[in-house]
Design a protein around this motif. Structure first.
Motif, short mmCIF file in Angstrom:
data_model
loop_
_atom_site.label_atom_id
_atom_site.label_comp_id
_atom_site.label_asym_id
_atom_site.label_seq_id
_atom_site.Cartn_x
_atom_site.Cartn_y
_atom_site.Cartn_z
N GLU A 110 -47.65 -7.83 58.80
CA GLU A 110 -47.87 -7.00 57.62
C GLU A 110 -47.49 -5.54 57.80
O GLU A 110 -47.22 -4.84 56.80
CB GLU A 110 -49.34 -7.09 57.20
N VAL A 111 -47.48 -5.06 59.02
CA VAL A 111 -47.15 -3.64 59.25
C VAL A 111 -45.73 -3.49 59.78
O VAL A 111 -44.90 -2.79 59.20
CB VAL A 111 -48.16 -2.99 60.22
N GLU A 112 -45.44 -4.17 60.88
CA GLU A 112 -44.11 -4.07 61.48
C GLU A 112 -43.08 -4.90 60.72
O GLU A 112 -41.87 -4.69 60.89
CB GLU A 112 -44.17 -4.50 62.94
N ASN A 113 -43.55 -5.86 59.92
CA ASN A 113 -42.66 -6.70 59.10
C ASN A 113 -41.57 -7.36 59.95
O ASN A 113 -40.38 -7.28 59.65
CB ASN A 113 -42.03 -5.89 57.97
N VAL A 114 -41.99 -8.04 61.02
CA VAL A 114 -41.03 -8.65 61.93
C VAL A 114 -40.20 -9.74 61.25
O VAL A 114 -39.10 -10.07 61.71
CB VAL A 114 -41.73 -9.22 63.19
N LEU A 115 -40.72 -10.32 60.17
CA LEU A 115 -39.97 -11.36 59.46
C LEU A 115 -39.01 -10.77 58.44
O LEU A 115 -38.25 -11.51 57.81
CB LEU A 115 -40.93 -12.33 58.76
#
Length: 211
Positions: A53-58
């Motif tokens: 939700e924060v780093e948005n790795v997806l």
């Protein structure tokens, strides 16, 4: 289409066998590799939420979309053991795709039984196509086997079928999703050995139906 089915050790124990969870997406290999990496890292407190939700790795366009896709992939992978996660994270594309395919079969009997009952019979009858009309017939069969199965809207039932056909296309069982052609799958040795080591008889039988 009356083959006996072993009950997989799925996450839906006590629930209806057939659920709409396959509608959440196809195999999504790039995202699955990232989720597998997170799971292999052990997920210290707060790591999952921060990564998704924060780093948005997806690399999704909204937190809600990222959470939905991540939760689906995690649910698929968590039906399997960490050595299969390694195949997803580190394997060559085809191997990793088949590893996610195996996890998706374990997670969704709606997908697995379609392979075990419908696709198997198509190959047995020497057919080289998988007409879309078979999906509606299959859902009727599912309801006869599991009367408690949810009643889905026509649009939902159609979407579920589209996802299943796309998954079969992703692993190469269908050359594409337009011609409805059907061809055999060569299951990689690493996948078979992993499933055999963990006594995944249901998933193995589904994959063997495609060979």
């Amino acid at each position: 289409m009356t083959a006996k089915i072993d009950r997989p050790r799925a996450a839906h124990a006590g629930a209806c066998r057939y659920r709409a969870d396959i509608g959440g997406g196809t195999l999504k290999l790039p995202e699955s590799r990232k989720v597998a990496s997170l799971l292999l890292g052990g997920l210290p407190e707060g790591t999952w939420q921060k990564a998704i939700e924060v780093e948005n790795v997806l690399q999704k366009t909204s937190p809600a979309g990222a959470k939905r896709i991540a939760s689906l992939i995690r649910a698929r992978l968590e039906t399997m053991t960490s050595d299969l996660w390694l195949l997803v994270r580190d394997g060559e594309r085809d191997t990793a795709m088949q590893a996610m395919f195996a996890a998706s079969i374990k997670h969704s009997p709606l997908l697995g039984d379609f392979i075990d009952l419908v696709v198997r019979e198509r190959f047995r009858g020497f057919h080289d196509t998988l007409p879309k009309s078979l999906w509606a017939e299959y859902l009727d069969l599912c309801r006869s086997r599991a009367p408690e199965m949810p009643v889905w809207k026509d649009s939902t039932a159609k979407k579920l079928g589209e996802h299943v056909y796309r998954i079969l296309s992703e692993v190469g069982v269908m050359p594409d999703t337009k011609s409805y052609g059907l061809r055999r799958l060569t299951v990689h040795r690493e996948i078979k050995e992993n499933l055999q080591a963990h006594d995944e008889r249901y998933v193995l039988r589904c994959l063997e139906a495609l060979e």
